[in-house]
Scaffold this motif. Structure first.
Motif, PDB file in Angstrom:
ATOM      1  N   ILE A 198       0.583  -1.253  -0.151  1.00 13.42           N
ATOM      2  CA  ILE A 198       0.106   0.005   0.038  1.00 13.42           C
ATOM      3  C   ILE A 198       0.882   1.191   0.038  1.00 13.42           C
ATOM      4  O   ILE A 198       0.723   2.287  -0.598  1.00 13.42           O
ATOM      5  CB  ILE A 198      -0.984  -0.072   1.183  1.00 13.42           C
ATOM      6  CG1 ILE A 198      -2.098  -1.101   0.836  1.00 13.42           C
ATOM      7  CG2 ILE A 198      -1.395   1.328   1.554  1.00 13.42           C
ATOM      8  CD1 ILE A 198      -2.887  -1.451   2.202  1.00 13.42           C
ATOM      9  N   ALA A 199       1.912   1.306   0.860  1.00 13.24           N
ATOM     10  CA  ALA A 199       2.870   2.454   0.669  1.00 13.24           C
ATOM     11  C   ALA A 199       3.497   2.681  -0.642  1.00 13.24           C
ATOM     12  O   ALA A 199       3.640   3.877  -0.856  1.00 13.24           O
ATOM     13  CB  ALA A 199       3.922   2.282   1.981  1.00 13.24           C
ATOM     14  N   ALA A 200       3.782   1.592  -1.300  1.00 13.31           N
ATOM     15  CA  ALA A 200       4.543   1.891  -2.722  1.00 13.31           C
ATOM     16  C   ALA A 200       3.774   1.981  -3.836  1.00 13.31           C
ATOM     17  O   ALA A 200       3.883   2.699  -4.664  1.00 13.31           O
ATOM     18  CB  ALA A 200       5.455   0.408  -2.711  1.00 13.31           C
ATOM     19  N   ARG A 201       2.269   1.219  -3.593  1.00 15.10           N
ATOM     20  CA  ARG A 201       1.542   1.382  -5.051  1.00 15.10           C
ATOM     21  C   ARG A 201       0.069   1.919  -4.788  1.00 15.10           C
ATOM     22  O   ARG A 201      -0.450   1.777  -5.731  1.00 15.10           O
ATOM     23  CB  ARG A 201       1.271  -0.247  -5.365  1.00 15.10           C
ATOM     24  CG  ARG A 201       2.814  -1.369  -5.486  1.00 15.10           C
ATOM     25  CD  ARG A 201       2.637  -2.138  -6.387  1.00 15.10           C
ATOM     26  NE  ARG A 201       1.525  -3.056  -6.307  1.00 15.10           N
ATOM     27  CZ  ARG A 201       1.444  -4.289  -5.421  1.00 15.10           C
ATOM     28  NH1 ARG A 201       2.803  -4.553  -4.842  1.00 15.10           N
ATOM     29  NH2 ARG A 201       0.580  -4.906  -5.395  1.00 15.10           N
ATOM     30  N   LEU A 218      -2.346   4.149   7.278  1.00 16.72           N
ATOM     31  CA  LEU A 218      -0.870   3.562   6.965  1.00 16.72           C
ATOM     32  C   LEU A 218       0.005   4.035   8.082  1.00 16.72           C
ATOM     33  O   LEU A 218       0.749   3.156   8.528  1.00 16.72           O
ATOM     34  CB  LEU A 218      -0.602   4.425   5.566  1.00 16.72           C
ATOM     35  CG  LEU A 218       1.133   3.794   5.203  1.00 16.72           C
ATOM     36  CD1 LEU A 218       1.123   2.253   5.204  1.00 16.72           C
ATOM     37  CD2 LEU A 218       1.349   4.349   3.983  1.00 16.72           C
ATOM     38  N   ALA A 219      -0.101   5.201   8.748  1.00 16.62           N
ATOM     39  CA  ALA A 219       0.886   5.565   9.726  1.00 16.62           C
ATOM     40  C   ALA A 219       0.718   4.597  10.988  1.00 16.62           C
ATOM     41  O   ALA A 219       1.485   4.099  11.645  1.00 16.62           O
ATOM     42  CB  ALA A 219       0.807   7.023  10.166  1.00 16.62           C
ATOM     43  N   HIS A 220      -0.841   4.385  11.275  1.00 20.80           N
ATOM     44  CA  HIS A 220      -1.163   3.511  12.336  1.00 20.80           C
ATOM     45  C   HIS A 220      -0.354   2.195  12.160  1.00 20.80           C
ATOM     46  O   HIS A 220       0.013   1.567  13.413  1.00 20.80           O
ATOM     47  CB  HIS A 220      -2.702   3.699  12.309  1.00 20.80           C
ATOM     48  CG  HIS A 220      -2.922   3.126  13.771  1.00 20.80           C
ATOM     49  ND1 HIS A 220      -4.244   3.366  14.090  1.00 20.80           N
ATOM     50  CD2 HIS A 220      -2.683   2.209  14.614  1.00 20.80           C
ATOM     51  CE1 HIS A 220      -4.710   2.810  15.279  1.00 20.80           C
ATOM     52  NE2 HIS A 220      -3.603   2.035  15.684  1.00 20.80           N
ATOM     53  N   ALA A 221      -0.622   1.616  10.925  1.00 27.10           N
ATOM     54  CA  ALA A 221      -0.066   0.324  10.736  1.00 27.10           C
ATOM     55  C   ALA A 221       1.263   0.278  10.847  1.00 27.10           C
ATOM     56  O   ALA A 221       1.937  -0.803  11.396  1.00 27.10           O
ATOM     57  CB  ALA A 221      -0.845  -0.245   9.352  1.00 27.10           C
ATOM     58  N   GLN A 222       2.046   1.219  10.347  1.00 28.22           N
ATOM     59  CA  GLN A 222       3.416   1.267  10.512  1.00 28.22           C
ATOM     60  C   GLN A 222       3.977   1.152  11.956  1.00 28.22           C
ATOM     61  O   GLN A 222       4.998   0.710  12.157  1.00 28.22           O
ATOM     62  CB  GLN A 222       3.863   2.367   9.537  1.00 28.22           C
ATOM     63  CG  GLN A 222       3.782   2.232   8.014  1.00 28.22           C
ATOM     64  CD  GLN A 222       4.324   3.451   7.258  1.00 28.22           C
ATOM     65  OE1 GLN A 222       4.002   4.492   7.623  1.00 28.22           O
ATOM     66  NE2 GLN A 222       4.735   3.354   5.870  1.00 28.22           N
ATOM     67  N   ASP A 277       9.860   5.383  12.674  1.00 32.03           N
ATOM     68  CA  ASP A 277      10.252   6.505  11.745  1.00 32.03           C
ATOM     69  C   ASP A 277       9.439   6.716  10.386  1.00 32.03           C
ATOM     70  O   ASP A 277       9.082   7.743  10.117  1.00 32.03           O
ATOM     71  CB  ASP A 277      11.869   6.209  11.337  1.00 32.03           C
ATOM     72  CG  ASP A 277      12.633   6.425  12.634  1.00 32.03           C
ATOM     73  OD1 ASP A 277      12.207   6.923  13.413  1.00 32.03           O
ATOM     74  OD2 ASP A 277      13.713   5.893  12.443  1.00 32.03           O
ATOM     75  N   GLN A 278       9.161   5.199   9.978  1.00 35.74           N
ATOM     76  CA  GLN A 278       8.454   5.568   8.769  1.00 35.74           C
ATOM     77  C   GLN A 278       6.791   6.010   9.070  1.00 35.74           C
ATOM     78  O   GLN A 278       6.110   6.852   8.348  1.00 35.74           O
ATOM     79  CB  GLN A 278       8.229   4.072   8.184  1.00 35.74           C
ATOM     80  CG  GLN A 278       9.553   3.405   7.468  1.00 35.74           C
ATOM     81  CD  GLN A 278      10.160   2.768   8.518  1.00 35.74           C
ATOM     82  OE1 GLN A 278      10.469   2.960   9.658  1.00 35.74           O
ATOM     83  NE2 GLN A 278      10.808   1.455   8.066  1.00 35.74           N
ATOM     84  N   ALA A 279       6.345   5.391  10.296  1.00 35.80           N
ATOM     85  CA  ALA A 279       4.806   5.940  10.523  1.00 35.80           C
ATOM     86  C   ALA A 279       5.084   7.442  10.796  1.00 35.80           C
ATOM     87  O   ALA A 279       4.230   8.140  10.590  1.00 35.80           O
ATOM     88  CB  ALA A 279       4.607   5.279  11.802  1.00 35.80           C
ATOM     89  N   THR A 280       6.216   8.116  11.515  1.00 39.70           N
ATOM     90  CA  THR A 280       6.090   9.572  11.593  1.00 39.70           C
ATOM     91  C   THR A 280       6.232   9.944  10.459  1.00 39.70           C
ATOM     92  O   THR A 280       5.616  11.244  10.303  1.00 39.70           O
ATOM     93  CB  THR A 280       7.434   9.652  12.594  1.00 39.70           C
ATOM     94  OG1 THR A 280       7.294   9.177  13.830  1.00 39.70           O
ATOM     95  CG2 THR A 280       7.655  11.305  12.825  1.00 39.70           C
ATOM     96  N   ALA A 281       7.049   9.561   9.460  1.00 42.94           N
ATOM     97  CA  ALA A 281       7.071  10.284   8.050  1.00 42.94           C
ATOM     98  C   ALA A 281       5.785  10.373   7.559  1.00 42.94           C
ATOM     99  O   ALA A 281       5.218  11.442   6.786  1.00 42.94           O
ATOM    100  CB  ALA A 281       8.275   9.652   7.282  1.00 42.94           C
ATOM    101  N   THR A 282       5.005   9.237   7.501  1.00 41.91           N
ATOM    102  CA  THR A 282       3.640   9.178   6.989  1.00 41.91           C
ATOM    103  C   THR A 282       2.799  10.118   7.668  1.00 41.91           C
ATOM    104  O   THR A 282       2.080  10.737   6.802  1.00 41.91           O
ATOM    105  CB  THR A 282       3.100   7.737   6.920  1.00 41.91           C
ATOM    106  OG1 THR A 282       4.139   6.895   6.393  1.00 41.91           O
ATOM    107  CG2 THR A 282       1.644   7.853   6.277  1.00 41.91           C
TER     108      THR A 282
END
Length: 500
Positions: free
Chosen positions: A393-396, A427-431, A438-443
């Motif tokens: 989902i993050a990529a596509r 997406l941030a929640h799932a990450q 770090d990925q969740a924070t960026a999202t």
């Protein structure tokens, strides 16, 4: 109201007052009265409290006010039905007192109920206040948005009336209010949902997916052809045709809401307990049936993954609540149906070609609602299949800015739509649940970048212009913000070194 001429110490202000009740069908009769302008027409009475000097021409009132530094001009609009006593104008002192009382009310509410101290505290607390502001105080219903027909695509037909409360919002709303506000508001909202829907299952009907703010059931949709729509986006709609769709996810959201408030269930009356148990029974008996899914797709019914997941949630939470619902004898059957749903999702929800869980059984299309597999606890977020879905989902399923679409599959409507802020927060929640702080924070930061100057979020973001589109402010977007921030805070806390 606009400033015609200004300097550092004075300003001329042009004021225009043109009320048009019943969506512009009525041009009321305006009359200057002591302290303001009265309006009559149709079923409404309006009274604008205003300074002296307002002139009436036909159905419009205008004024030019000259203000110098330190001077104020106060206006207040009151509404009554024609059969109620007419309102009385307020003077400037009364208006100032009411404004001060309103400010104090919000400040005291926040001081009493908002205790979140994690990251993005100001945004979380503000979102809690937005949810409270979207609440209809007499019943506790929270509208999805206070607007209708603000388009998902400028000039397009994806224009919906969101001034209603959806059962699907319940569980996420409960969690958001728990973090950002207090259980009192959450309890009232849950009681509203139970009261609005309590009689349906007893008559063998599907649970309705949405209600009016007073608990109304008939939300039939109509178009207003005399209105051009915002930026020529037609049609303008009143009502929402999704109200009588079949959406099986409502059982999970209702039981999820009850589970959030488990410690308060001792106060529920017997009818409400029986209703919640009946909702679990219905999820167990109907989960194999097709429906329209969470996104209310106006096409052929399908085996949407999210709907199956929500039935699993309904039964999982019902098993946990069985003794409190006085339904301990049904827990074994609920658990058996829950496990059957789980097996079906794991077998038919995963798609090897997509490398992810997908929108529906047999589909290769990605859908952001698959992220709820982790958020609801169906699968651990670090399970390889779940992690692959999060990454896919993050990529596509994102635009060039990293914001998430609901889906990219054709849905039977003309035109395209923007990215969904709720889905980006999902997406941030799932990450975060996967331990990827770090990925969740960026999202999360990409999503909140859309917030406007007064802290409000719409439903979507236009991928090209970056402007917010869709109805506004959107409860779901603020709910997603609160829940994602909380998940990231919990992940950071778990990862923090232990202080000795």
């Amino acid at each position: 109201m606009s400033g015609a001429r200004s300097s550092a110490k004075e300003i001329d202000v042009d004021v225009t007052y043109a009320p048009r009740p019943e969506y512009g069908l009525i041009y009321p009769i305006l009359e200057a009265v002591a302290g303001g302008i009265a309006a009559r027409g149709g079923a409404s009475r309006l009274l604008l409290s205003a300074p002296d000097g307002v002139q009436v021409t036909d159905a419009t009132a205008t004024a030019r006010l000259h203000l110098v530094a330190g001077q104020t001009a106060s206006f207040a609009l009151q509404h009554r039905q024609t059969w109620e006593p007419p309102p009385v104008a307020w003077d400037a002192g009364e208006i100032a007192a009411r404004l001060a009382d309103t400010l104090e009310g919000w400040r005291s509410w926040s001081a009493l109920h908002q205790t979140y101290k994690g990251p993005w505290r100001d945004l979380v607390l503000h979102s809690g206040r937005v949810l409270q502001a979207l609440t209809f105080a007499p019943t506790g219903a929270i509208v999805a948005a206070p607007m209708t027909s603000l388009p998902e695509v400028i000039g397009g037909e994806r224009n919906w009336d969101y001034r209603y409360t959806w059962v699907r919002d319940a569980s996420l709303t409960m969690e958001a209010l728990w973090v950002a506000a207090c259980p009192t508001e959450a309890s009232k909202f849950f009681a509203f949902l139970a009261d609005a829907a309590a009689s349906q299952l007893q008559r063998g009907k599907d649970l309705q997916i949405m209600f009016g703010i007073g608990g109304e059931h008939d939300l039939s949709e109509r178009e207003l052809p005399h209105l051009a729509g915002w930026r020529a986006s037609r049609p303008v709609r009143v009502g929402n045709g999704a109200w009588n769709q079949r959406q099986l996810d409502v059982y999970g959201e209702l039981l999820g809401a009850a589970h959030q408030l488990a410690e308060y269930l001792s106060d529920l009356d017997q009818v409400t307990r029986q209703f919640l148990a009946a909702a679990a029974d219905t999820a167990a008996s109907r989960w194999k049936e097709k429906d329209q899914g969470i996104w209310e797709i106006r096409g052929e019914s399908r085996d949407f993954l999210y709907s199956k997941l929500s039935c699993w949630v309904a039964l999982d939470r019902a098993v946990a609540l069985a003794s409190q619902l006085g339904a301990g004898d049904r827990a074994k059957a609920w658990a058996a149906a829950r496990d059957e749903i789980r097996a079906a999702i794991l077998e038919r929800g995963w798609n090897d070609q997509a490398g992810a869980f997908t929108q529906a059984f047999g589909s290769e299309d990605l859908d952001a609602s698959s992220l709820m597999l982790a958020i609801t606890g169906f699968l651990s977020a670090d399970d390889p299949r779940m992690k692959a879905t999060i990454d896919a989902i993050a990529a596509r399923l994102t635009d060039q800015h990293g914001l998430v679409y609901r889906y990219l599959a054709h849905d039977g409507l003309a035109g395209e739509e923007g990215t969904f802020l709720l889905c980006t927060f999902w997406l941030a929640h799932a990450q975060a649940l996967a331990g990827e702080a770090d990925q969740a924070t960026a999202t999360f930061e990409r999503a909140v970048a859309a917030i406007n100057d007064v802290g409000l979020l719409a439903e979507e973001v236009d991928p090209g212009s970056g402007e917010m589109i869709g109805n506004f402010p959107q409860a779901f977007s603020h709910i997603g913000l609160v829940n994602a921030a909380w998940a990231i805070a919990q992940t950071r806390e778990r990862a923090a070194p232990v202080q000795i």
